[in-house]
Design a protein around this motif. Structure first.
Motif, PDB file in Angstrom:
ATOM      1  N   GLU A  96       0.738  -1.277  -0.107  1.00 44.98           N
ATOM      2  CA  GLU A  96       0.110  -0.029   0.174  1.00 44.98           C
ATOM      3  C   GLU A  96       0.884   1.150  -0.051  1.00 44.98           C
ATOM      4  OE1 GLU A  96      -2.698  -0.098   3.267  1.00 44.98           O
ATOM      5  OE2 GLU A  96      -3.901  -1.737   2.312  1.00 44.98           O
ATOM      6  N   ARG A  97       0.692   2.121  -0.922  1.00 42.34           N
ATOM      7  CA  ARG A  97       1.521   3.444  -1.109  1.00 42.34           C
ATOM      8  C   ARG A  97       0.721   4.446  -1.579  1.00 42.34           C
ATOM      9  NH1 ARG A  97       4.813   0.461   0.901  1.00 42.34           N
ATOM     10  NH2 ARG A  97       6.921   0.071   0.518  1.00 42.34           N
ATOM     11  N   PRO A  98       0.972   5.805  -1.239  1.00 45.91           N
ATOM     12  CA  PRO A  98       0.312   6.783  -1.685  1.00 45.91           C
ATOM     13  C   PRO A  98       0.372   6.800  -3.065  1.00 45.91           C
ATOM     14  CG  PRO A  98       1.835   7.432   0.160  1.00 45.91           C
ATOM     15  CD  PRO A  98       2.119   5.992  -0.175  1.00 45.91           C
ATOM     16  N   LEU A  99      -0.693   7.430  -3.825  1.00 42.83           N
ATOM     17  CA  LEU A  99      -0.612   7.552  -5.352  1.00 42.83           C
ATOM     18  C   LEU A  99       0.466   8.774  -5.399  1.00 42.83           C
ATOM     19  CD1 LEU A  99      -1.587   6.899  -8.097  1.00 42.83           C
ATOM     20  CD2 LEU A  99      -3.375   8.587  -7.931  1.00 42.83           C
ATOM     21  N   TYR A 100       1.494   8.587  -6.285  1.00 41.26           N
ATOM     22  CA  TYR A 100       2.283   9.761  -6.436  1.00 41.26           C
ATOM     23  C   TYR A 100       1.870  10.629  -7.666  1.00 41.26           C
ATOM     24  CZ  TYR A 100       6.581  12.527  -7.579  1.00 41.26           C
ATOM     25  OH  TYR A 100       7.307  13.611  -7.629  1.00 41.26           O
ATOM     26  N   ARG A 101       1.192   9.880  -8.921  1.00 36.72           N
ATOM     27  CA  ARG A 101       0.858  10.665  -9.953  1.00 36.72           C
ATOM     28  C   ARG A 101      -0.052   9.452 -10.811  1.00 36.72           C
ATOM     29  NH1 ARG A 101       4.116  10.854 -14.822  1.00 36.72           N
ATOM     30  NH2 ARG A 101       6.033   9.729 -14.461  1.00 36.72           N
ATOM     31  N   GLU A 102      -0.453   9.963 -11.896  1.00 33.39           N
ATOM     32  CA  GLU A 102      -0.978   9.138 -13.006  1.00 33.39           C
ATOM     33  C   GLU A 102      -0.017   9.286 -14.220  1.00 33.39           C
ATOM     34  OE1 GLU A 102      -3.425   6.601 -12.846  1.00 33.39           O
ATOM     35  OE2 GLU A 102      -4.425   7.156 -11.025  1.00 33.39           O
ATOM     36  N   LEU A 103       0.083   8.059 -14.876  1.00 38.87           N
ATOM     37  CA  LEU A 103       1.072   7.994 -16.149  1.00 38.87           C
ATOM     38  C   LEU A 103      -0.064   7.949 -17.296  1.00 38.87           C
ATOM     39  CD1 LEU A 103       3.634   8.391 -17.359  1.00 38.87           C
ATOM     40  CD2 LEU A 103       3.915   6.074 -16.583  1.00 38.87           C
ATOM     41  N   GLU A 104      -0.160   8.381 -18.339  1.00 40.66           N
ATOM     42  CA  GLU A 104      -0.669   8.049 -19.524  1.00 40.66           C
ATOM     43  C   GLU A 104       0.272   7.539 -20.263  1.00 40.66           C
ATOM     44  OE1 GLU A 104      -3.721   9.253 -22.909  1.00 40.66           O
ATOM     45  OE2 GLU A 104      -3.731  10.447 -20.892  1.00 40.66           O
ATOM     46  N   VAL A 105       0.244   6.179 -20.891  1.00 40.99           N
ATOM     47  CA  VAL A 105       1.215   5.596 -21.696  1.00 40.99           C
ATOM     48  C   VAL A 105       0.462   5.286 -23.098  1.00 40.99           C
ATOM     49  CG1 VAL A 105       2.671   3.741 -22.371  1.00 40.99           C
ATOM     50  CG2 VAL A 105       2.330   4.421 -19.882  1.00 40.99           C
ATOM     51  N   PHE A 132       7.849   4.407  -9.653  1.00 47.83           N
ATOM     52  CA  PHE A 132       7.436   3.230 -10.429  1.00 47.83           C
ATOM     53  C   PHE A 132       6.131   2.948 -10.918  1.00 47.83           C
ATOM     54  CE2 PHE A 132      11.162   2.130  -8.155  1.00 47.83           C
ATOM     55  CZ  PHE A 132      11.997   1.302  -8.982  1.00 47.83           C
ATOM     56  N   SER A 133       5.741   2.896 -12.269  1.00 44.67           N
ATOM     57  CA  SER A 133       4.687   2.726 -12.689  1.00 44.67           C
ATOM     58  C   SER A 133       3.875   1.362 -12.693  1.00 44.67           C
ATOM     59  CB  SER A 133       4.387   3.104 -13.950  1.00 44.67           C
ATOM     60  OG  SER A 133       4.931   2.197 -14.898  1.00 44.67           O
ATOM     61  N   LEU A 134       3.052   1.106 -12.024  1.00 45.14           N
ATOM     62  CA  LEU A 134       2.406  -0.112 -11.774  1.00 45.14           C
ATOM     63  C   LEU A 134       1.634  -0.911 -13.114  1.00 45.14           C
ATOM     64  CD1 LEU A 134       1.242   0.573  -8.221  1.00 45.14           C
ATOM     65  CD2 LEU A 134       3.422  -0.423  -8.932  1.00 45.14           C
ATOM     66  N   ARG A 135       2.150  -1.866 -13.428  1.00 40.21           N
ATOM     67  CA  ARG A 135       1.584  -2.884 -14.663  1.00 40.21           C
ATOM     68  C   ARG A 135       1.615  -4.229 -14.576  1.00 40.21           C
ATOM     69  NH1 ARG A 135       3.769  -4.187 -19.702  1.00 40.21           N
ATOM     70  NH2 ARG A 135       1.824  -4.236 -21.283  1.00 40.21           N
ATOM     71  N   ASP A 136       0.869  -4.901 -14.777  1.00 43.23           N
ATOM     72  CA  ASP A 136       0.760  -6.314 -15.034  1.00 43.23           C
ATOM     73  C   ASP A 136       2.054  -6.564 -16.021  1.00 43.23           C
ATOM     74  OD1 ASP A 136       0.772  -9.078 -15.361  1.00 43.23           O
ATOM     75  OD2 ASP A 136      -1.436  -9.192 -15.191  1.00 43.23           O
ATOM     76  N   ARG A 137       3.135  -7.262 -15.646  1.00 45.56           N
ATOM     77  CA  ARG A 137       4.155  -7.241 -16.422  1.00 45.56           C
ATOM     78  C   ARG A 137       4.610  -8.980 -16.421  1.00 45.56           C
ATOM     79  NH1 ARG A 137       7.682  -3.521 -18.195  1.00 45.56           N
ATOM     80  NH2 ARG A 137       9.431  -4.888 -18.038  1.00 45.56           N
TER      81      ARG A 137
END
Length: 186
Positions: A96-105, A132-137
């Motif tokens: 659980e982490r604070p949302l830093y920002r949203e990234l549009e890819v 770190f952006s979070l994504r299912d890798r």
């Protein structure tokens, strides 16, 4: 007279060479391969990390990503399941982490919005607080991708090599904190 001048010039040359050598040693940077081992701190799991100069923001394999409110702030809850490179075992942790920002890819397959959080990663003997952006890798070889924002702190990359440095951080390790002004896309 000539021999005194010659000795003086030789001494000056020696001083210049020693100074240049010391200056070069002080500015030498660590060399990393295009794939390295990195450790997520404080979890302690060691992952394979691809150093990707084509990506600006680093990315971490994450599933079950959900946003929630905590203390009037937006947070992100996610699960990371990876192979620990020290034990070769699959390990899993919920964060659980604070949302830093949203990234549009945006890519050939369309647009994707990803949450970005700050995490600590150990490279060599230094801990870096990075985005770190979070994504299912899960379908990718490397669960951790280090982008240019992280790489610029590390040193140089030799793309012909891999696994040049082992993560060896402890409570006395140097910590490089994330700086908000380092978020520019330069």
């Amino acid at each position: 007279m000539k021999s005194t001048r010659f000795v003086s010039r030789m001494c000056l040359l020696c001083v210049l060479l020693v100074t240049a050598s010391a200056s070069q040693a002080a500015t030498e940077k660590t060399v990393y391969g295009w794939v390295e081992k990195a450790q997520l701190v404080p979890w302690g799991v060691t992952l394979k990390a691809k150093l990707d100069t084509g990506a600006l923001t680093s990315s971490l394999h994450a599933t079950n990503i959900e946003k929630f409110e905590k203390d009037d702030d937006t947070w992100v809850r996610f699960t990371t399941r990876v192979e620990d490179q020290r034990t070769n075992e699959m390990v899993e942790k919920k964060f659980e982490r604070p949302l830093y920002r949203e990234l549009e890819v945006t890519g050939a397959g369309g647009s994707d919005e990803r949450p970005v959080v700050l995490l600590d990663v150990c490279m060599n003997n230094t801990i870096y607080e990075e985005q770190f952006s979070l994504r299912d890798r899960g379908d990718m070889i490397y669960p951790l991708l280090l982008g240019r924002r992280t790489i610029r702190h590390l040193g140089l990359i030799d793309v012909s090599k891999s696994f040049l440095n082992e993560p060896e951080c402890d409570h006395d390790s140097k910590v490089v904190e994330h700086k908000k002004d380092s978020d520019s896309d330069d």
